[in-house]
Design a protein around this motif. Structure first.
Motif, PDB file in Angstrom:
ATOM      1  N   LYS A  95       0.834  -1.206   0.000  1.00  0.00           N
ATOM      2  CA  LYS A  95       0.000   0.000   0.000  1.00  0.00           C
ATOM      3  C   LYS A  95       0.868   1.255   0.000  1.00  0.00           C
ATOM      4  O   LYS A  95       0.532   2.246  -0.639  1.00  0.00           O
ATOM      5  CB  LYS A  95      -0.956   0.006   1.187  1.00  0.00           C
ATOM      6  N   ILE A  96       1.964   1.204   0.722  1.00  0.00           N
ATOM      7  CA  ILE A  96       2.885   2.340   0.724  1.00  0.00           C
ATOM      8  C   ILE A  96       3.450   2.542  -0.681  1.00  0.00           C
ATOM      9  O   ILE A  96       3.495   3.658  -1.195  1.00  0.00           O
ATOM     10  CB  ILE A  96       4.020   2.144   1.750  1.00  0.00           C
ATOM     11  N   SER A  99       1.175   4.191  -2.994  1.00  0.00           N
ATOM     12  CA  SER A  99       0.778   5.535  -2.541  1.00  0.00           C
ATOM     13  C   SER A  99      -0.649   5.556  -2.000  1.00  0.00           C
ATOM     14  O   SER A  99      -1.464   6.402  -2.372  1.00  0.00           O
ATOM     15  CB  SER A  99       0.938   6.550  -3.672  1.00  0.00           C
ATOM     16  N   SER A 101      -3.767   6.045   0.660  1.00  0.00           N
ATOM     17  CA  SER A 101      -4.118   7.218   1.472  1.00  0.00           C
ATOM     18  C   SER A 101      -3.643   7.009   2.915  1.00  0.00           C
ATOM     19  O   SER A 101      -3.430   5.887   3.369  1.00  0.00           O
ATOM     20  CB  SER A 101      -5.628   7.436   1.461  1.00  0.00           C
ATOM     21  N   THR A 102      -3.500   8.102   3.615  1.00  0.00           N
ATOM     22  CA  THR A 102      -3.087   8.051   5.018  1.00  0.00           C
ATOM     23  C   THR A 102      -4.075   7.221   5.829  1.00  0.00           C
ATOM     24  O   THR A 102      -3.672   6.447   6.700  1.00  0.00           O
ATOM     25  CB  THR A 102      -2.992   9.482   5.587  1.00  0.00           C
ATOM     26  N   GLU A 103      -5.342   7.336   5.531  1.00  0.00           N
ATOM     27  CA  GLU A 103      -6.377   6.579   6.251  1.00  0.00           C
ATOM     28  C   GLU A 103      -6.194   5.072   6.049  1.00  0.00           C
ATOM     29  O   GLU A 103      -6.292   4.293   7.009  1.00  0.00           O
ATOM     30  CB  GLU A 103      -7.772   7.026   5.797  1.00  0.00           C
ATOM     31  N   GLU A 104      -5.925   4.645   4.820  1.00  0.00           N
ATOM     32  CA  GLU A 104      -5.705   3.218   4.550  1.00  0.00           C
ATOM     33  C   GLU A 104      -4.471   2.712   5.299  1.00  0.00           C
ATOM     34  O   GLU A 104      -4.483   1.615   5.859  1.00  0.00           O
ATOM     35  CB  GLU A 104      -5.521   2.980   3.049  1.00  0.00           C
ATOM     36  N   LEU A 105      -3.427   3.501   5.314  1.00  0.00           N
ATOM     37  CA  LEU A 105      -2.198   3.111   6.005  1.00  0.00           C
ATOM     38  C   LEU A 105      -2.434   3.013   7.514  1.00  0.00           C
ATOM     39  O   LEU A 105      -1.954   2.074   8.163  1.00  0.00           O
ATOM     40  CB  LEU A 105      -1.071   4.090   5.696  1.00  0.00           C
ATOM     41  N   LYS A 106      -3.198   3.955   8.051  1.00  0.00           N
ATOM     42  CA  LYS A 106      -3.502   3.921   9.479  1.00  0.00           C
ATOM     43  C   LYS A 106      -4.309   2.671   9.836  1.00  0.00           C
ATOM     44  O   LYS A 106      -4.120   2.077  10.895  1.00  0.00           O
ATOM     45  CB  LYS A 106      -4.257   5.183   9.897  1.00  0.00           C
ATOM     46  N   GLU A 107      -5.241   2.288   8.963  1.00  0.00           N
ATOM     47  CA  GLU A 107      -6.038   1.077   9.192  1.00  0.00           C
ATOM     48  C   GLU A 107      -5.136  -0.161   9.247  1.00  0.00           C
ATOM     49  O   GLU A 107      -5.312  -1.030  10.105  1.00  0.00           O
ATOM     50  CB  GLU A 107      -7.092   0.910   8.094  1.00  0.00           C
ATOM     51  N   GLU A 108      -4.191  -0.244   8.332  1.00  0.00           N
ATOM     52  CA  GLU A 108      -3.263  -1.386   8.311  1.00  0.00           C
ATOM     53  C   GLU A 108      -2.400  -1.408   9.583  1.00  0.00           C
ATOM     54  O   GLU A 108      -2.187  -2.454  10.186  1.00  0.00           O
ATOM     55  CB  GLU A 108      -2.367  -1.352   7.067  1.00  0.00           C
TER      56      GLU A 108
END
Length: 122
Positions: A95-96, A99, A101-108
């Motif tokens: 996901k990184i 690129s 979203s910050t929200e998707e990264l936070k969920e992971e």
């Protein structure tokens, strides 16, 4: 038979210190060193029947210890959680790279934290 052999070997790893020296020796020779009952009997100067009886009794003892203490079960649970964490880290890395979203990264990251919590609490 291979599954039982692996299971007994793992139970032996967890509980061998709770066995007598004779029990440890026979289980180790039979399951870990792959000696036959006859070879063990010859090495230890006992009858083949004595080796067989000791191994069967010791297997039952190992299973009884596991039923009460559940160390092998706990080990398997932790290994499953470690594999899940590894999968989540790889997914996060993808996901990184994509690129996300910050929200998707936070969920992971939250999912990974949750798995770490489960790992530590088991």
């Amino acid at each position: 038979m291979i599954e039982k052999k692996l299971e007994i070997s793992m139970l032996y790893d967890f509980y061998s210190q709770l066995l007598t020296e004779k029990q440890r020796d026979m289980i180790d020779l039979y399951y870990n060193q792959d000696l036959s009952l006859g070879e063990i009997a010859e090495d230890l100067h006992v009858s083949r029947q004595a080796v067989y009886d000791t191994i069967k009794r010791t297997e039952k003892i190992l299973y009884d210890y596991e039923e009460k203490l559940k160390l092998l079960h706990l080990f398997h649970s932790k290994m499953i959680n470690i594999e899940k964490i590894q999968e989540k880290v790889f997914a996060l890395e993808k996901k990184i790279d994509a690129s996300a979203s910050t929200e998707e990264l936070k969920e992971e990251v939250s999912a990974i934290k949750l798995l770490f919590g489960e790992l530590l609490n088991n």
